[in-house]
Write a protein that holds these residues in place. Structure first.
Motif, PDB file in Angstrom:
ATOM      1  N   TYR A   1       0.834  -1.205   0.000  1.00 19.07           N
ATOM      2  CA  TYR A   1       0.000   0.000   0.000  1.00 19.07           C
ATOM      3  C   TYR A   1       0.870   1.256   0.000  1.00 19.07           C
ATOM      4  O   TYR A   1       0.572   2.232  -0.701  1.00 19.07           O
ATOM      5  CB  TYR A   1      -0.920  -0.002   1.228  1.00 19.07           C
ATOM      6  CG  TYR A   1      -1.888  -1.153   1.257  1.00 19.07           C
ATOM      7  CD1 TYR A   1      -3.138  -1.052   0.649  1.00 19.07           C
ATOM      8  CD2 TYR A   1      -1.546  -2.356   1.880  1.00 19.07           C
ATOM      9  CE1 TYR A   1      -4.031  -2.127   0.670  1.00 19.07           C
ATOM     10  CE2 TYR A   1      -2.428  -3.429   1.900  1.00 19.07           C
ATOM     11  CZ  TYR A   1      -3.671  -3.305   1.295  1.00 19.07           C
ATOM     12  OH  TYR A   1      -4.542  -4.364   1.310  1.00 19.07           O
TER      13      TYR A   1
ATOM     14  N   GLU B   1      -8.372   5.860  -2.234  1.00 20.18           N
ATOM     15  CA  GLU B   1      -8.569   4.688  -3.093  1.00 20.18           C
ATOM     16  C   GLU B   1      -7.725   3.506  -2.634  1.00 20.18           C
ATOM     17  O   GLU B   1      -8.201   2.364  -2.602  1.00 20.18           O
ATOM     18  CB  GLU B   1      -8.203   5.046  -4.538  1.00 20.18           C
ATOM     19  CG  GLU B   1      -8.319   3.886  -5.511  1.00 20.18           C
ATOM     20  CD  GLU B   1      -7.841   4.240  -6.905  1.00 20.18           C
ATOM     21  OE1 GLU B   1      -7.742   3.320  -7.738  1.00 20.18           O
ATOM     22  OE2 GLU B   1      -7.539   5.425  -7.155  1.00 20.18           O
TER      23      GLU B   1
ATOM     24  N   SER C   1      -8.292   2.730   1.709  1.00 17.31           N
ATOM     25  CA  SER C   1      -9.620   2.325   2.166  1.00 17.31           C
ATOM     26  C   SER C   1      -9.744   0.808   2.199  1.00 17.31           C
ATOM     27  O   SER C   1     -10.668   0.267   2.835  1.00 17.31           O
ATOM     28  CB  SER C   1     -10.698   2.926   1.252  1.00 17.31           C
ATOM     29  OG  SER C   1     -10.540   2.501  -0.069  1.00 17.31           O
ATOM     30  N   HIS C   2      -8.825   0.088   1.538  1.00 17.93           N
ATOM     31  CA  HIS C   2      -8.822  -1.374   1.604  1.00 17.93           C
ATOM     32  C   HIS C   2      -8.303  -1.863   2.972  1.00 17.93           C
ATOM     33  O   HIS C   2      -8.541  -3.012   3.339  1.00 17.93           O
ATOM     34  CB  HIS C   2      -7.954  -1.951   0.496  1.00 17.93           C
ATOM     35  CG  HIS C   2      -8.498  -1.694  -0.878  1.00 17.93           C
ATOM     36  ND1 HIS C   2      -9.544  -2.407  -1.409  1.00 17.93           N
ATOM     37  CD2 HIS C   2      -8.149  -0.781  -1.834  1.00 17.93           C
ATOM     38  CE1 HIS C   2      -9.815  -1.955  -2.637  1.00 17.93           C
ATOM     39  NE2 HIS C   2      -8.975  -0.955  -2.907  1.00 17.93           N
TER      40      HIS C   2
END
Length: 207
Positions: free
Chosen positions: A32, A197, A200-201
Motif C-alpha cells: 500500500y 482509493e 480504504s482497503h
C-alpha cells in the motif's frame, strides 16, 4: 530473567530497550505504501537493516545521524514511522530534542508528536513533496490536532509490527496504528483521492 507463566509472552516481547530494536512497519502494509508513494526518497527514522530488508528508501537517517534534530532539510517523497516507545524532552541549551525510555518531566511528549511536527514543517516549507506518516501512538491523535487537517486511515486490524532486531512478529498483534497522508500540492482539490482509493482497503479513511 525467567518468564512468569501467568504473564503472556507478548507482554515481554512488546518491551523495547533500545531504539535500534524498535518495531518496524508491518510487511503487509508495504504494498500500500509503495502504491501510494512509489520510490521513497527519505526515511528519517530508520536503521540500515530495516531499510535493506523492507522499505528501501534512497536515503535514511539512523540514530547516529539523528534525523529529528538534523539541520539538513528533509527533502523528497518521505515515509516516517517514529520511535514507538519512551518520551521526548527539549534541551534548551542545545536547542534539540532527545528521547529515551523514561520521560524528562511534565513537558515531555511522545516521540510521534515531535516527529510529526518536524515532518509537517518540512512539508509546509515544500522541502517535502509528499509524505506518509505511520504511528502506533494514540496520544498523538489527541495532542497534535493538526493531524486531522489531513487524510487519516485507521486500519481495521491490529498492526503486526516487525521486531527491529530479530525481524520477527508476534502471533497476536498487541496494538493498532494509523496513517496520516500529507499530499502533493499540485493535485489541487483531488489531493486525497489516491490515498483514499488505496488505503480504504485497509480501513476507514477520515478526511
Amino acid at each position: 530473567m525467567s518468564v512468569r507463566p501467568w504473564l503472556p509472552k507478548r507482554q515481554f516481547l512488546s518491551r523495547i530497550g533500545n531504539v535500534v530494536n524498535d518495531w518496524l512497519t508491518p510487511v503487509e502494509y508495504l504494498p500500500y505504501i509503495d502504491a501510494l508513494l512509489g520510490d521513497i526518497d527519505l526515511d528519517p527514522c530508520s536503521t540500515h537493516l530495516a531499510n535493506d530488508q523492507f522499505l528501501r528508501a534512497k536515503q535514511i537517517y539512523t540514530l547516529k545521524e539523528d534525523g529529528l534534530n538534523t539541520e539538513i532539510p528533509w527533502t523528497g517523497t518521505t515515509y516516517l514511522f517514529p520511535p514507538t516507545y519512551g518520551r521526548c524532552s527539549f534541551n534548551k541549551e542545545r536547542g534539540t530534542w532527545r528521547w529515551g525510555l523514561r520521560g524528562g518531566g511534565p513537558l515531555c511528549k511522545a516521540p510521534s508528536a515531535i516527529w510529526f511536527n518536524r515532518l509537517e514543517k518540512e512539508w509546509k516549507m515544500r522541502n517535502i513533496r509528499e509524505a506518509l506518516f505511520f504511528s502506533t501512538n494514540h496520544e498523538t491523535m489527541r495532542t497534535n490536532l493538526s493531524i486531522w487537517n489531513y487524510p487519516v486511515c485507521i486500519p481495521e486490524k491490529r498492526c503486526n509490527l516487525i521486531h527491529g532486531k530479530t525481524l520477527t512478529t508476534i502471533a497476536g498483534p498487541f496494538t493498532w496504528g494509523y496513517f496520516v497522508y500529507l499530499p502533493r500540492a499540485e493535485l489541487g482539490f483531488n489531493q486525497a483521492d489516491k490515498f483514499i482509493e488505496i488505503f480504504s482497503h485497509l480501513g476507514k479513511v477520515i478526511y
